[in-house]
Design a protein around this motif. Structure first.
Motif, PDB file in Angstrom:
ATOM      1  N   ALA A  45     -19.990 118.013  59.943  1.00  0.00           N
ATOM      2  CA  ALA A  45     -20.954 118.942  59.350  1.00  0.00           C
ATOM      3  C   ALA A  45     -21.240 120.028  60.374  1.00  0.00           C
ATOM      4  CB  ALA A  45     -22.241 118.224  58.947  1.00  0.00           C
ATOM      5  N   ILE A  46     -21.116 121.280  59.936  1.00  0.00           N
ATOM      6  CA  ILE A  46     -21.211 122.418  60.846  1.00  0.00           C
ATOM      7  C   ILE A  46     -22.435 123.257  60.503  1.00  0.00           C
ATOM      8  CG2 ILE A  46     -20.082 124.550  61.600  1.00  0.00           C
ATOM      9  CD1 ILE A  46     -17.412 123.238  60.888  1.00  0.00           C
ATOM     10  N   ALA A  47     -23.219 123.576  61.531  1.00  0.00           N
ATOM     11  CA  ALA A  47     -24.380 124.442  61.375  1.00  0.00           C
ATOM     12  C   ALA A  47     -24.040 125.844  61.891  1.00  0.00           C
ATOM     13  CB  ALA A  47     -25.570 123.855  62.144  1.00  0.00           C
ATOM     14  N   VAL A  48     -25.040 126.681  61.986  1.00  0.00           N
ATOM     15  CA  VAL A  48     -24.833 128.054  62.453  1.00  0.00           C
ATOM     16  C   VAL A  48     -24.523 128.055  63.951  1.00  0.00           C
ATOM     17  CG1 VAL A  48     -27.286 128.448  62.994  1.00  0.00           C
ATOM     18  CG2 VAL A  48     -25.823 130.390  62.356  1.00  0.00           C
ATOM     19  N   PRO A  49     -23.632 128.906  64.419  1.00  0.00           N
ATOM     20  CA  PRO A  49     -23.429 129.031  65.858  1.00  0.00           C
ATOM     21  C   PRO A  49     -24.575 129.826  66.482  1.00  0.00           C
ATOM     22  CG  PRO A  49     -22.076 130.639  64.724  1.00  0.00           C
ATOM     23  CD  PRO A  49     -22.728 129.794  63.657  1.00  0.00           C
ATOM     24  N   THR A  50     -24.714 129.732  67.769  1.00  0.00           N
ATOM     25  CA  THR A  50     -25.788 130.451  68.456  1.00  0.00           C
ATOM     26  C   THR A  50     -25.753 131.943  68.150  1.00  0.00           C
ATOM     27  OG1 THR A  50     -25.780 128.817  70.243  1.00  0.00           O
ATOM     28  CG2 THR A  50     -26.812 130.951  70.703  1.00  0.00           C
ATOM     29  N   ALA A  51     -24.547 132.501  68.076  1.00  0.00           N
ATOM     30  CA  ALA A  51     -24.401 133.945  67.846  1.00  0.00           C
ATOM     31  C   ALA A  51     -24.967 134.391  66.506  1.00  0.00           C
ATOM     32  CB  ALA A  51     -22.928 134.345  67.934  1.00  0.00           C
ATOM     33  N   GLY A  52     -25.049 133.484  65.531  1.00  0.00           N
ATOM     34  CA  GLY A  52     -25.540 133.850  64.210  1.00  0.00           C
ATOM     35  C   GLY A  52     -26.957 133.404  63.929  1.00  0.00           C
ATOM     36  N   SER A  53     -27.600 132.790  64.894  1.00  0.00           N
ATOM     37  CA  SER A  53     -28.907 132.182  64.626  1.00  0.00           C
ATOM     38  C   SER A  53     -30.016 133.204  64.405  1.00  0.00           C
ATOM     39  CB  SER A  53     -29.290 131.234  65.771  1.00  0.00           C
ATOM     40  OG  SER A  53     -29.301 131.922  67.014  1.00  0.00           O
ATOM     41  N   ASN A  54     -29.824 134.446  64.844  1.00  0.00           N
ATOM     42  CA  ASN A  54     -30.821 135.494  64.605  1.00  0.00           C
ATOM     43  C   ASN A  54     -30.313 136.554  63.647  1.00  0.00           C
ATOM     44  OD1 ASN A  54     -32.980 134.567  66.206  1.00  0.00           O
ATOM     45  ND2 ASN A  54     -31.948 135.274  68.055  1.00  0.00           N
ATOM     46  N   GLY A  55     -29.357 136.172  62.808  1.00  0.00           N
ATOM     47  CA  GLY A  55     -28.795 137.108  61.837  1.00  0.00           C
ATOM     48  C   GLY A  55     -27.403 137.546  62.248  1.00  0.00           C
ATOM     49  N   TRP A  56     -26.506 137.654  61.261  1.00  0.00           N
ATOM     50  CA  TRP A  56     -25.152 138.111  61.539  1.00  0.00           C
ATOM     51  C   TRP A  56     -24.591 138.749  60.286  1.00  0.00           C
ATOM     52  CZ3 TRP A  56     -21.816 133.010  62.270  1.00  0.00           C
ATOM     53  CH2 TRP A  56     -22.061 132.140  61.218  1.00  0.00           C
ATOM     54  N   THR A  57     -23.519 139.489  60.440  1.00  0.00           N
ATOM     55  CA  THR A  57     -22.872 140.100  59.285  1.00  0.00           C
ATOM     56  C   THR A  57     -21.989 139.061  58.595  1.00  0.00           C
ATOM     57  OG1 THR A  57     -20.911 140.817  60.516  1.00  0.00           O
ATOM     58  CG2 THR A  57     -22.825 142.307  60.482  1.00  0.00           C
ATOM     59  N   TRP A  58     -21.657 139.323  57.330  1.00  0.00           N
ATOM     60  CA  TRP A  58     -20.769 138.381  56.652  1.00  0.00           C
ATOM     61  C   TRP A  58     -19.401 138.368  57.324  1.00  0.00           C
ATOM     62  CZ3 TRP A  58     -16.148 139.952  54.850  1.00  0.00           C
ATOM     63  CH2 TRP A  58     -15.978 141.269  54.428  1.00  0.00           C
ATOM     64  N   GLN A  59     -19.005 139.489  57.945  1.00  0.00           N
ATOM     65  CA  GLN A  59     -17.721 139.518  58.640  1.00  0.00           C
ATOM     66  C   GLN A  59     -17.711 138.523  59.798  1.00  0.00           C
ATOM     67  OE1 GLN A  59     -19.446 142.184  57.671  1.00  0.00           O
ATOM     68  NE2 GLN A  59     -18.112 143.826  56.937  1.00  0.00           N
ATOM     69  N   GLU A  60     -18.805 138.462  60.543  1.00  0.00           N
ATOM     70  CA  GLU A  60     -18.915 137.503  61.649  1.00  0.00           C
ATOM     71  C   GLU A  60     -18.968 136.075  61.119  1.00  0.00           C
ATOM     72  OE1 GLU A  60     -21.426 140.337  64.750  1.00  0.00           O
ATOM     73  OE2 GLU A  60     -22.474 139.248  63.162  1.00  0.00           O
ATOM     74  N   GLN A  61     -19.675 135.890  60.030  1.00  0.00           N
ATOM     75  CA  GLN A  61     -19.762 134.574  59.395  1.00  0.00           C
ATOM     76  C   GLN A  61     -18.385 134.133  58.893  1.00  0.00           C
ATOM     77  OE1 GLN A  61     -22.667 134.635  56.293  1.00  0.00           O
ATOM     78  NE2 GLN A  61     -22.469 132.474  55.759  1.00  0.00           N
ATOM     79  N   LEU A  62     -17.652 135.056  58.284  1.00  0.00           N
ATOM     80  CA  LEU A  62     -16.303 134.762  57.794  1.00  0.00           C
ATOM     81  C   LEU A  62     -15.381 134.350  58.939  1.00  0.00           C
ATOM     82  CD1 LEU A  62     -14.246 134.926  55.367  1.00  0.00           C
ATOM     83  CD2 LEU A  62     -13.759 137.253  56.157  1.00  0.00           C
ATOM     84  N   THR A  63     -15.456 135.046  60.040  1.00  0.00           N
ATOM     85  CA  THR A  63     -14.615 134.722  61.199  1.00  0.00           C
ATOM     86  C   THR A  63     -14.895 133.305  61.687  1.00  0.00           C
ATOM     87  OG1 THR A  63     -14.447 137.033  61.896  1.00  0.00           O
ATOM     88  CG2 THR A  63     -14.088 135.354  63.582  1.00  0.00           C
ATOM     89  N   PHE A  64     -16.166 132.956  61.757  1.00  0.00           N
ATOM     90  CA  PHE A  64     -16.556 131.616  62.209  1.00  0.00           C
ATOM     91  C   PHE A  64     -15.998 130.539  61.280  1.00  0.00           C
ATOM     92  CE2 PHE A  64     -19.785 128.165  61.918  1.00  0.00           C
ATOM     93  CZ  PHE A  64     -19.638 127.633  63.198  1.00  0.00           C
ATOM     94  N   ILE A  65     -16.169 130.745  59.965  1.00  0.00           N
ATOM     95  CA  ILE A  65     -15.684 129.764  58.993  1.00  0.00           C
ATOM     96  C   ILE A  65     -14.161 129.696  58.999  1.00  0.00           C
ATOM     97  CG2 ILE A  65     -15.556 129.239  56.513  1.00  0.00           C
ATOM     98  CD1 ILE A  65     -18.410 130.348  56.271  1.00  0.00           C
ATOM     99  N   ALA A  66     -13.509 130.854  59.091  1.00  0.00           N
ATOM    100  CA  ALA A  66     -12.043 130.897  59.087  1.00  0.00           C
ATOM    101  C   ALA A  66     -11.460 130.176  60.286  1.00  0.00           C
ATOM    102  CB  ALA A  66     -11.564 132.348  59.064  1.00  0.00           C
ATOM    103  N   GLU A  67     -12.099 130.277  61.427  1.00  0.00           N
ATOM    104  CA  GLU A  67     -11.608 129.566  62.609  1.00  0.00           C
ATOM    105  C   GLU A  67     -11.709 128.058  62.423  1.00  0.00           C
ATOM    106  OE1 GLU A  67     -13.930 131.238  65.746  1.00  0.00           O
ATOM    107  OE2 GLU A  67     -12.628 133.008  65.970  1.00  0.00           O
ATOM    108  N   ALA A  68     -12.767 127.616  61.754  1.00  0.00           N
ATOM    109  CA  ALA A  68     -12.921 126.181  61.494  1.00  0.00           C
ATOM    110  C   ALA A  68     -11.871 125.674  60.521  1.00  0.00           C
ATOM    111  CB  ALA A  68     -14.318 125.898  60.957  1.00  0.00           C
TER     112      ALA A  68
END
Length: 341
Positions: free
Chosen positions: A161-184
């Motif tokens: 189970a994966i939570a938000v990374p530190t980089a996204g904990s104060n808000g992030w763009t969907w592009q950054e979110q997509l990159t994180f999910i795609a790497e997983a």
């Protein structure tokens, strides 16, 4: 969740089962065809393949605010709970077994492929029985407010189970979110194709609305109980900026994606920001007829406002990512175009 076609034989990317991601490219160079099918713009490879393949799988460790999660095999049954998680998993061509849309229990209405996906509570109040019934081999919940909840869900997905990374904990763009999910998920090339397709559609929409260029906007979301101001980390701020608007950031630097404003704060932050218009995205009970009834008085005096209150379009604007452009184009942009004249 099928893989795109690619070279066969040992070492090639596996082809998971399920719906194909609708991404398409061109022959000599990637040619983007702006034809919308189920909310996706298709990309097809010139060699007859179905576009970018999944990355060749190798075991990986995903790091989030809770620590590390080891993924020995590629996930195939994904429960996606955070805002944007289900949309982005689907955009990468993977099936969503169950999910939520952050604080909303229903699936993103602007993604037809998610129409019949079972819901599983909300990001901060997940329905464990629904999740268990979905038999996930991965749970993704990148809602910063749900990080502790994710720890409690690990046992429902074999510890994955994966939570938000530190980089996204104060808000992030969907592009950054997509990159994180795609790497997983091992889908970096697909993520790149999704972004490229989105950029092509943005170019088309910007060309169709030259009157947007240079107009100064800020965006407020009113949900019936709170008035929230969009900062630079929010989806509508990013999108409208790409469409040519000069987006104002009276709340920038706050460390929060949306600023909850009281009446006096609103006057300070918005009415003095010298914008041409304030976009008011309504999701309150009185929304739906384009009127002012039910809005706080702080929103109806001072800077002229443009009301956007078609539910599907507003949700797409506030929560949506790369697959939200069709709903935004048909339900949001006409109101904005009319309101800025």
């Amino acid at each position: 969740m099928p893989g795109y076609g690619g070279p066969g034989g040992p070492g090639s990317a596996p082809k998971p089962k399920g719906r194909k991601p609708l991404l398409i490219g061109g022959a000599a160079a990637l040619v983007v065809v702006l034809a919308v099918v189920l909310g996706f713009v298709l990309l097809r490879g010139g060699d007859g393949s179905d576009g970018p393949a999944l990355d060749a799988w190798s075991a990986r460790t995903v790091t989030d605010v809770n620590g590390e999660t080891k993924l020995d095999s590629r996930p195939e049954r994904i429960v996606a709970l955070g805002a944007g998680d289900a949309e982005l998993v689907s955009a990468l061509g993977f099936d969503v077994a169950a999910g939520a849309n952050g604080p909303k229990s229903e699936m993103p209405s602007w993604v037809p492929a998610l129409k019949d996906v079972p819901t599983a509570g909300t990001s901060t109040d997940p329905d464990k029985s629904a999740i268990e019934k979905a038999k996930p081999d991965l749970i993704i919940n990148t809602d910063p407010a749900a990080a502790e909840k994710v720890k409690d869900l690990k046992s429902l997905a074999g510890g994955r189970a994966i939570a938000v990374p530190t980089a996204g904990s104060n808000g992030w763009t969907w592009q950054e979110q997509l990159t994180f999910i795609a790497e997983a998920l091992g889908a970096k090339d697909r993520a790149a194709a999704v972004k490229k397709t989105y950029e092509a559609k943005i170019t088309e929409l910007r060309s169709a609305h030259p009157d947007f260029n240079g107009k100064k906007l800020d965006v407020v979301h009113f949900n019936g109980s709170a008035t929230m101001l969009a900062t630079s980390a929010t989806n509508p701020f990013q999108l409208l900026g790409l469409l040519g608007f000069s987006m104002q950031t009276p709340g920038a630097g706050s460390g929060s994606a949306w600023l909850t404003l009281g009446t006096s704060d609103f006057y300070k932050a918005v009415s003095s920001s010298e914008v041409d218009r304030t976009i008011v995205a309504r999701t309150d009970a009185a929304a739906g007829n384009g009127g002012y009834d039910g809005l706080p008085s702080s929103l109806t005096y001072g800077v002229p406002i443009v009301i956007v209150d078609k539910t599907n379009g507003v949700d797409a604007l506030v929560y949506g990512g790369p697959l939200a452009l069709d709903a935004i184009e048909s339900q949001v942009l006409p109101a904005i175009a009319k309101g800025i004249k």
